[in-house]
Design a protein around this motif. Structure first.
Motif, PDB file in Angstrom:
ATOM      1  N   GLY A 110       0.483  -1.249  -0.062  1.00 13.23           N
ATOM      2  CA  GLY A 110      -0.024  -0.061  -0.047  1.00 13.23           C
ATOM      3  C   GLY A 110       0.847   1.425   0.400  1.00 13.23           C
ATOM      4  N   THR A 111       0.466   2.285   0.232  1.00 21.75           N
ATOM      5  CA  THR A 111       1.043   3.490   0.221  1.00 21.75           C
ATOM      6  C   THR A 111       0.062   4.690   0.972  1.00 21.75           C
ATOM      7  OG1 THR A 111       1.371   3.819  -2.115  1.00 21.75           O
ATOM      8  CG2 THR A 111       1.383   5.547  -1.118  1.00 21.75           C
ATOM      9  N   PRO A 112       0.140   4.806   2.534  1.00 18.80           N
ATOM     10  CA  PRO A 112       1.599   5.076   2.872  1.00 18.80           C
ATOM     11  C   PRO A 112       2.159   3.220   2.992  1.00 18.80           C
ATOM     12  CG  PRO A 112      -0.106   5.695   4.487  1.00 18.80           C
ATOM     13  CD  PRO A 112      -0.441   5.742   3.395  1.00 18.80           C
ATOM     14  N   PRO A 113       3.073   2.750   2.915  1.00 13.49           N
ATOM     15  CA  PRO A 113       3.394   1.359   3.029  1.00 13.49           C
ATOM     16  C   PRO A 113       2.583   0.720   4.174  1.00 13.49           C
ATOM     17  CG  PRO A 113       4.986   2.362   2.782  1.00 13.49           C
ATOM     18  CD  PRO A 113       4.310   3.742   2.212  1.00 13.49           C
ATOM     19  N   ARG A 114       2.454  -0.456   4.537  1.00 15.99           N
ATOM     20  CA  ARG A 114       2.510  -0.721   5.423  1.00 15.99           C
ATOM     21  C   ARG A 114       2.945  -2.319   5.543  1.00 15.99           C
ATOM     22  NH1 ARG A 114      -3.080  -1.659   9.358  1.00 15.99           N
ATOM     23  NH2 ARG A 114      -1.264  -1.516  11.633  1.00 15.99           N
ATOM     24  N   GLN A 115       3.616  -2.847   6.535  1.00 16.92           N
ATOM     25  CA  GLN A 115       4.162  -4.070   6.412  1.00 16.92           C
ATOM     26  C   GLN A 115       4.122  -5.513   7.279  1.00 16.92           C
ATOM     27  OE1 GLN A 115       8.584  -3.408   8.703  1.00 16.92           O
ATOM     28  NE2 GLN A 115       9.865  -2.198   6.970  1.00 16.92           N
ATOM     29  N   TYR A 116       4.284  -5.988   6.463  1.00 19.87           N
ATOM     30  CA  TYR A 116       3.340  -7.567   7.187  1.00 19.87           C
ATOM     31  C   TYR A 116       4.495  -8.730   6.804  1.00 19.87           C
ATOM     32  CZ  TYR A 116      -0.616  -5.264   5.838  1.00 19.87           C
ATOM     33  OH  TYR A 116      -1.387  -3.760   5.555  1.00 19.87           O
ATOM     34  N   SER A 124       2.569 -22.526  -4.676  1.00 17.32           N
ATOM     35  CA  SER A 124       1.365 -22.074  -4.481  1.00 17.32           C
ATOM     36  C   SER A 124       1.383 -20.692  -5.170  1.00 17.32           C
ATOM     37  CB  SER A 124       0.461 -22.117  -3.482  1.00 17.32           C
ATOM     38  OG  SER A 124       1.050 -21.072  -2.202  1.00 17.32           O
ATOM     39  N   SER A 125       0.618 -19.448  -5.706  1.00 21.13           N
ATOM     40  CA  SER A 125       0.461 -18.595  -6.719  1.00 21.13           C
ATOM     41  C   SER A 125      -0.061 -17.603  -6.168  1.00 21.13           C
ATOM     42  CB  SER A 125       0.466 -19.230  -8.060  1.00 21.13           C
ATOM     43  OG  SER A 125       0.990 -20.727  -8.524  1.00 21.13           O
ATOM     44  N   ASP A 126      -0.455 -17.326  -4.610  1.00 19.91           N
ATOM     45  CA  ASP A 126      -1.387 -16.152  -4.530  1.00 19.91           C
ATOM     46  C   ASP A 126      -1.127 -15.965  -3.055  1.00 19.91           C
ATOM     47  OD1 ASP A 126      -3.247 -16.670  -6.757  1.00 19.91           O
ATOM     48  OD2 ASP A 126      -4.253 -18.360  -5.711  1.00 19.91           O
ATOM     49  N   LEU A 127      -1.107 -14.373  -2.977  1.00 12.17           N
ATOM     50  CA  LEU A 127      -0.417 -13.480  -2.180  1.00 12.17           C
ATOM     51  C   LEU A 127      -1.965 -13.500  -1.225  1.00 12.17           C
ATOM     52  CD1 LEU A 127       0.645 -11.064  -1.060  1.00 12.17           C
ATOM     53  CD2 LEU A 127       0.619  -9.658  -1.895  1.00 12.17           C
ATOM     54  N   PHE A 128      -1.502 -13.243   0.127  1.00 13.95           N
ATOM     55  CA  PHE A 128      -2.853 -13.079   0.897  1.00 13.95           C
ATOM     56  C   PHE A 128      -2.982 -12.092   2.322  1.00 13.95           C
ATOM     57  CE2 PHE A 128      -3.405 -17.496   1.302  1.00 13.95           C
ATOM     58  CZ  PHE A 128      -2.985 -17.739   2.952  1.00 13.95           C
ATOM     59  N   ILE A 129      -2.987 -11.682   2.551  1.00 17.09           N
ATOM     60  CA  ILE A 129      -2.939 -10.957   4.475  1.00 17.09           C
ATOM     61  C   ILE A 129      -4.402 -11.220   4.736  1.00 17.09           C
ATOM     62  CG2 ILE A 129      -0.423  -9.990   3.477  1.00 17.09           C
ATOM     63  CD1 ILE A 129      -2.367  -6.618   2.779  1.00 17.09           C
ATOM     64  N   PRO A 130      -4.402  -9.829   6.086  1.00 16.68           N
ATOM     65  CA  PRO A 130      -5.674 -10.041   7.351  1.00 16.68           C
ATOM     66  C   PRO A 130      -6.071  -8.810   6.350  1.00 16.68           C
ATOM     67  CG  PRO A 130      -3.471  -9.747   8.654  1.00 16.68           C
ATOM     68  CD  PRO A 130      -3.408 -10.140   6.948  1.00 16.68           C
ATOM     69  N   ALA A 131      -7.522  -8.936   6.555  1.00 19.02           N
ATOM     70  CA  ALA A 131      -7.637  -7.114   6.667  1.00 19.02           C
ATOM     71  C   ALA A 131      -8.430  -6.070   7.988  1.00 19.02           C
ATOM     72  CB  ALA A 131      -9.039  -7.632   5.280  1.00 19.02           C
ATOM     73  N   SER A 132      -8.506  -5.655   7.592  1.00 16.65           N
ATOM     74  CA  SER A 132      -8.591  -5.269   8.565  1.00 16.65           C
ATOM     75  C   SER A 132     -10.420  -5.101   9.623  1.00 16.65           C
ATOM     76  CB  SER A 132      -8.959  -3.463   8.858  1.00 16.65           C
ATOM     77  OG  SER A 132      -9.873  -2.826   7.534  1.00 16.65           O
ATOM     78  N   SER A 133     -11.363  -6.011   8.588  1.00 18.34           N
ATOM     79  CA  SER A 133     -12.527  -6.372   8.607  1.00 18.34           C
ATOM     80  C   SER A 133     -12.122  -7.419   9.950  1.00 18.34           C
ATOM     81  CB  SER A 133     -13.642  -6.174   7.944  1.00 18.34           C
ATOM     82  OG  SER A 133     -13.063  -6.809   6.815  1.00 18.34           O
ATOM     83  N   CYS A 134     -11.191  -8.156   9.792  1.00 16.16           N
ATOM     84  CA  CYS A 134     -11.022  -9.452  10.040  1.00 16.16           C
ATOM     85  C   CYS A 134     -11.301  -9.450  11.199  1.00 16.16           C
ATOM     86  CB  CYS A 134     -10.218 -10.457   9.637  1.00 16.16           C
ATOM     87  SG  CYS A 134      -9.528 -11.923  10.180  1.00 16.16           S
ATOM     88  N   HIS A 140      -2.470  -9.902  14.229  1.00 16.39           N
ATOM     89  CA  HIS A 140      -1.209  -9.828  12.977  1.00 16.39           C
ATOM     90  C   HIS A 140      -1.779  -8.369  12.874  1.00 16.39           C
ATOM     91  CE1 HIS A 140       0.222 -13.489  13.144  1.00 16.39           C
ATOM     92  NE2 HIS A 140      -1.585 -13.949  12.305  1.00 16.39           N
ATOM     93  N   THR A 141      -0.549  -7.525  11.652  1.00 12.87           N
ATOM     94  CA  THR A 141      -0.979  -6.225  11.266  1.00 12.87           C
ATOM     95  C   THR A 141      -2.438  -6.519  10.527  1.00 12.87           C
ATOM     96  OG1 THR A 141       1.150  -5.946  12.033  1.00 12.87           O
ATOM     97  CG2 THR A 141       0.033  -4.699   9.751  1.00 12.87           C
ATOM     98  N   HIS A 142      -2.702  -5.513  10.213  1.00 10.83           N
ATOM     99  CA  HIS A 142      -4.493  -5.279   9.005  1.00 10.83           C
ATOM    100  C   HIS A 142      -4.291  -4.687   8.225  1.00 10.83           C
ATOM    101  CE1 HIS A 142      -5.528  -7.694  12.617  1.00 10.83           C
ATOM    102  NE2 HIS A 142      -6.723  -7.856  12.578  1.00 10.83           N
ATOM    103  N   TYR A 143      -5.105  -5.089   7.009  1.00 10.12           N
ATOM    104  CA  TYR A 143      -4.510  -4.328   5.889  1.00 10.12           C
ATOM    105  C   TYR A 143      -6.205  -3.390   5.972  1.00 10.12           C
ATOM    106  CZ  TYR A 143      -4.938  -3.312   0.740  1.00 10.12           C
ATOM    107  OH  TYR A 143      -5.351  -2.689  -0.706  1.00 10.12           O
TER     108      TYR A 143
END
Length: 409
Positions: A110-116, A124-134, A140-143
């Motif tokens: 993201g912009t501004p960047p946040r670290q995960y 495997s081939s996909d990227l996922f991180i936790p959402a702020s609504s999780c 964990h750091t949320h997106y």
């Protein structure tokens, strides 16, 4: 940003042609997640069982994605595995969870960047991180896409269904993703609104796949392929050096300080997994099995093969025994006192497997029987995880569809 080769330094992480000269890389610390043993030198049997369950689900998921993306079943997958993938495509992809040993490091989104903190997985081939609504993503750091100027909602959802009934699911976005100074713009990622137990409690925030695009469940271009298409790296090549300390993932080429001698190159059989021919396996210098196909998978700890050939392998080890009733189906043991000499031959070159990696520990405290890292499961292909990769420098070359191994420096 000029095209260049960069590497990712992994801390606590454990051919005849040179690549073009690489420029100086950018190092970031990466660690290995290791489930605690019951006691030193004793195999963590619950963890080993969970790893096999997770592996079965992971390949059901990616095999289903391959079929959805290409219109055909993965060529060498066993019929039993193909049946699993058919079940996986109905109402959510099947994946069994586990607190497995994985290699992970830091990326920014993201912009501004946040670290995960992200697990790096060549299987495997996909990227996922936790959402702020999780609501079950732990600490964990949320997106939060609302706080990111480069985020774009893609109007799609994803779901992975785990064997214990839990799920990792959420929405798909595109955003800016950076690893070690290399930035991919408009990268598709999953923002998870529900997490499985493993990711909820584990140290990694999410996962980044490094296999071919045909395995993407989204489907979308994987992160490293996006770097290549956007000309952010000088070569479509990345490499792994897995060791007790100073280990690294090198993006954009290979780090020639980490290996010596020629590279043994192996042509990828099918552009999905990093699948290559496994010429043969030796025990005490004698070939016990040959003519195999294998997938090189950094997201897997164990080495996995078909029932018949794994049985033939252990028959060559005096005192070995089937541990299916003690550890789980497909596991074998051997006398802890054995001085094993095991090697895998790729591209005509044998690579020895260090016994400290192959020996997973005794079945119980004080037992003289140890668990072997080669496990029998009929996927239709072999899987070489980090028990093998720790013994070599591994180079994954998208540009030429090949995998290279070299001796460690």
């Amino acid at each position: 940003m000029p095209a260049a080769a960069f590497f990712v330094s992994l801390l606590s992480l454990t051919c005849a042609l040179a690549l073009p000269t690489q420029s100086t890389g950018i190092a970031i610390p990466i660690h290995k997640r290791i489930p605690p043993n019951t006691s030193p030198g004793v195999a963590n049997i619950p963890s080993l069982r969970a790893q096999i369950n997770k592996l079965t689900g992971k390949y059901a998921t990616t095999l289903a994605a391959y079929k959805a993306n290409t219109g055909q079943a993965y060529p060498i997958a066993a019929s039993s595995t193909r049946n699993t993938t058919k079940r996986a495509t109905s109402g959510g992809l099947m994946l069994t969870d586990a607190r497995e040993e994985l290699w992970f490091g830091t990326v920014s989104v993201g912009t501004p960047p946040r670290q995960y903190t992200i697990d790096f997985d060549t299987g495997s081939s996909d990227l996922f991180i936790p959402a702020s609504s999780c609501m079950n993503c732990g600490s964990h750091t949320h997106y939060n896409p609302r706080l990111v100027s480069t985020s774009k909602y893609l109007g799609k959802t994803f779901q992975l269904v785990y064997g214990d009934g839990s799920t990792t699911s959420g929405e798909l976005y595109s955003d800016t993703v950076t690893v070690a100074g290399l930035t991919a713009t408009d990268q598709t990622l999953g923002a998870a609104t529900s997490y499985s137990t493993s990711f909820e409690t584990g140290p990694a925030d999410g996962l980044m796949g490094l296999a071919f695009p045909s395995l993407s469940t989204y489907p979308a271009s994987p992160f490293f392929n996006t770097l290549v298409s956007q000309k952010k790296v000088s070569a479509g090549v990345f490499s792994f050096f897995l060791a007790e300390s100073g280990s690294e993932l090198y993006l954009g080429g290979s780090n020639q300080a980490r290996y010596k001698g020629p590279i043994s190159w192996n042509t990828v059989t099918e552009r999905g997994y990093w699948e290559i021919p496994l010429d043969s396996i030796q025990v005490d210098g004698e070939t016990v099995v040959s003519g195999l196909q294998s997938i090189i998978d950094s997201g897997t700890t164990l080495i996995v093969g078909d029932d018949a050939n794994v049985a033939a392998f252990y028959q060559a080890i005096p005192g070995s025994q089937d541990l299916s009733s003690i550890v789980g189906p497909g596991f074998y043991g051997f006398p802890c006192s054995s001085a094993l000499s095991v090697s895998f031959t790729f591209g005509g070159k044998p690579f020895a497997i260090n016994q400290q990696f192959f020996n997973l520990g005794s079945i119980s405290e004080g037992s003289g029987t140890c668990v072997g890292a080669l496990v029998a499961q009929d996927f239709g292909f072999w899987i070489a995880g980090d028990v093998f990769m720790r013994n070599v420098y591994s180079i994954f070359d998208f540009d030429n569809s090949r995998v290279g191994f070299a001796a460690l420096a």
